[in-house]
Write a protein that holds these residues in place. Structure first.
Motif, PDB file in Angstrom:
ATOM      1  N   PHE A  21       9.367  62.180-116.504  1.00  0.00           N
ATOM      2  CA  PHE A  21       9.859  63.852-116.818  1.00  0.00           C
ATOM      3  C   PHE A  21      10.395  64.076-116.448  1.00  0.00           C
ATOM      4  CE2 PHE A  21       8.720  68.183-118.294  1.00  0.00           C
ATOM      5  CZ  PHE A  21      10.183  67.931-119.139  1.00  0.00           C
ATOM      6  N   LEU A  22       9.840  64.304-115.060  1.00  0.00           N
ATOM      7  CA  LEU A  22      10.699  65.689-113.888  1.00  0.00           C
ATOM      8  C   LEU A  22      11.801  64.634-113.341  1.00  0.00           C
ATOM      9  CD1 LEU A  22       7.924  66.858-111.907  1.00  0.00           C
ATOM     10  CD2 LEU A  22       8.742  68.357-113.578  1.00  0.00           C
ATOM     11  N   GLN A  23      11.983  63.456-113.279  1.00  0.00           N
ATOM     12  CA  GLN A  23      13.300  62.911-112.476  1.00  0.00           C
ATOM     13  C   GLN A  23      14.204  62.395-114.150  1.00  0.00           C
ATOM     14  OE1 GLN A  23      11.361  58.372-111.989  1.00  0.00           O
ATOM     15  NE2 GLN A  23      11.242  59.030-109.998  1.00  0.00           N
ATOM     16  N   THR A  24      13.872  62.987-115.498  1.00  0.00           N
ATOM     17  CA  THR A  24      14.552  62.439-115.831  1.00  0.00           C
ATOM     18  C   THR A  24      15.579  63.963-115.832  1.00  0.00           C
ATOM     19  OG1 THR A  24      13.402  61.232-117.782  1.00  0.00           O
ATOM     20  CG2 THR A  24      14.927  62.577-118.651  1.00  0.00           C
ATOM     21  N   CYS A  25      14.468  65.052-115.845  1.00  0.00           N
ATOM     22  CA  CYS A  25      14.933  66.895-115.643  1.00  0.00           C
ATOM     23  C   CYS A  25      15.819  67.238-115.196  1.00  0.00           C
ATOM     24  CB  CYS A  25      13.907  67.589-115.660  1.00  0.00           C
ATOM     25  SG  CYS A  25      12.696  67.757-117.380  1.00  0.00           S
ATOM     26  N   GLU A  26      15.694  66.269-113.256  1.00  0.00           N
ATOM     27  CA  GLU A  26      16.730  66.341-113.107  1.00  0.00           C
ATOM     28  C   GLU A  26      17.977  65.599-112.557  1.00  0.00           C
ATOM     29  OE1 GLU A  26      13.742  66.121-108.943  1.00  0.00           O
ATOM     30  OE2 GLU A  26      14.084  64.712-109.248  1.00  0.00           O
ATOM     31  N   LYS A  27      17.562  64.392-113.732  1.00  0.00           N
ATOM     32  CA  LYS A  27      18.932  63.986-114.605  1.00  0.00           C
ATOM     33  C   LYS A  27      20.155  64.656-115.429  1.00  0.00           C
ATOM     34  CE  LYS A  27      19.714  59.741-111.826  1.00  0.00           C
ATOM     35  NZ  LYS A  27      20.169  60.075-110.518  1.00  0.00           N
ATOM     36  N   VAL A  28      19.344  65.273-115.890  1.00  0.00           N
ATOM     37  CA  VAL A  28      20.017  66.349-116.244  1.00  0.00           C
ATOM     38  C   VAL A  28      20.814  67.387-116.295  1.00  0.00           C
ATOM     39  CG1 VAL A  28      19.591  67.857-118.587  1.00  0.00           C
ATOM     40  CG2 VAL A  28      18.220  65.867-118.847  1.00  0.00           C
ATOM     41  N   VAL A  29      19.752  67.859-115.186  1.00  0.00           N
ATOM     42  CA  VAL A  29      19.854  69.046-114.003  1.00  0.00           C
ATOM     43  C   VAL A  29      21.544  68.415-113.707  1.00  0.00           C
ATOM     44  CG1 VAL A  29      20.403  70.411-112.766  1.00  0.00           C
ATOM     45  CG2 VAL A  29      18.626  70.102-113.659  1.00  0.00           C
ATOM     46  N   GLU A  30      21.325  67.122-112.870  1.00  0.00           N
ATOM     47  CA  GLU A  30      22.484  66.494-112.562  1.00  0.00           C
ATOM     48  C   GLU A  30      24.162  67.400-113.378  1.00  0.00           C
ATOM     49  OE1 GLU A  30      24.199  62.062-110.698  1.00  0.00           O
ATOM     50  OE2 GLU A  30      21.787  62.928-110.794  1.00  0.00           O
ATOM     51  N   MET A  31      23.867  66.724-114.315  1.00  0.00           N
ATOM     52  CA  MET A  31      24.833  66.491-115.431  1.00  0.00           C
ATOM     53  C   MET A  31      25.257  67.909-115.755  1.00  0.00           C
ATOM     54  SD  MET A  31      24.110  66.048-119.657  1.00  0.00           S
ATOM     55  CE  MET A  31      23.845  68.056-119.913  1.00  0.00           C
ATOM     56  N   THR A  32      24.779  68.845-115.471  1.00  0.00           N
ATOM     57  CA  THR A  32      25.290  70.384-115.486  1.00  0.00           C
ATOM     58  C   THR A  32      26.094  70.146-114.621  1.00  0.00           C
ATOM     59  OG1 THR A  32      23.278  71.336-114.494  1.00  0.00           O
ATOM     60  CG2 THR A  32      23.565  70.678-116.941  1.00  0.00           C
ATOM     61  N   THR A  33      26.098  69.776-113.006  1.00  0.00           N
ATOM     62  CA  THR A  33      26.797  69.723-112.494  1.00  0.00           C
ATOM     63  C   THR A  33      28.282  69.937-112.401  1.00  0.00           C
ATOM     64  OG1 THR A  33      26.957  67.540-111.675  1.00  0.00           O
ATOM     65  CG2 THR A  33      25.672  69.483-110.341  1.00  0.00           C
ATOM     66  N   HIS A  34      28.661  69.354-113.336  1.00  0.00           N
ATOM     67  CA  HIS A  34      29.666  68.712-114.022  1.00  0.00           C
ATOM     68  C   HIS A  34      30.171  70.234-114.725  1.00  0.00           C
ATOM     69  CE1 HIS A  34      29.630  64.920-112.353  1.00  0.00           C
ATOM     70  NE2 HIS A  34      29.461  64.397-113.352  1.00  0.00           N
TER      71      HIS A  34
END
Length: 196
Positions: free
Chosen positions: A25-38
């Motif tokens: 779950f936390l890994q998924t959330c980290e990937k979503v945050v990574e998406m927001t770098t764009h």
């Protein structure tokens, strides 16, 4: 598009082994945050806040990965030990859930309407998710954030092109998990609408 595919794959592992896997779950959330770098530097304050909540939950998981592999067990145990004040797992999960609901709603807005700008998608998602929990100062900050976002084309180009299919796949995978967290938090009296 590879990022959406990766987010969907990880979120697909959250419900495995008979529990709600904290790590995945936390890994998924980290990937979503990574998406927001764009979204550009204008979104950095929001990213920092989301990442802080992820870090609090990760620190608790690292304390005992076997006992805390189930998110609900980990948060339930932390409530018994520490309550629900700021900095606890319950408070961090509440705000992380809200942030993820906001970002999933934004992704859904973009997937449903290819003509919608990134700014409009973020604004609509914010209005329907986070805004009721924010005071005027944060609402004003978010208004400023939406005005500084890049264009949709730039955002999609950074993610590899048209995001419609991969975005829908992610929303369909991760959205129900957020609903399950919400239902559990309501059942446990942890979904405090006054926490703002």
């Amino acid at each position: 598009m590879a990022l959406f595919t990766e987010m969907t794959a990880i979120s697909g592992q959250v419900k495995s082994g008979g529990c709600f896997q904290t790590k995945e779950f936390l890994q998924t959330c980290e990937k979503v945050v990574e998406m927001t770098t764009h979204f550009g530097s204008v979104f950095a304050v929001v990213q920092k806040d989301i990442s802080k909540n992820i870090s609090i939950l990760q620190a608790k998981l690292r304390a005992n990965e076997t006992a805390y592999k189930d998110l609900f067990a980990m948060v339930g145990q932390d409530v018994k030990q520490s309550g629900t004040k700021d900095g606890t797992c319950a408070c961090s999960l509440l705000w992380l859930k809200r942030a993820m609901q906001f970002l999933v709603a934004m992704i859904d807005e973009l997937a449903k309407d290819p003509s919608k700008t990134l700014s409009a998608a973020v604004t609509d998602a914010y209005e329907n998710t986070l805004k009721p929990f924010h005071g005027r100062m944060v609402q004003t900050m978010m208004w400023g954030v939406t005005k500084g976002l890049p264009g949709r084309d730039h955002f999609e180009q950074k993610l590899g092109g048209n995001i419609k299919g991969p975005a829908e796949g992610f929303v369909n995978s991760f959205g129900p998990l957020l609903q399950e967290i919400h239902a559990w938090m309501v059942q446990q009296n942890l979904n405090d609408p006054k926490k703002a």
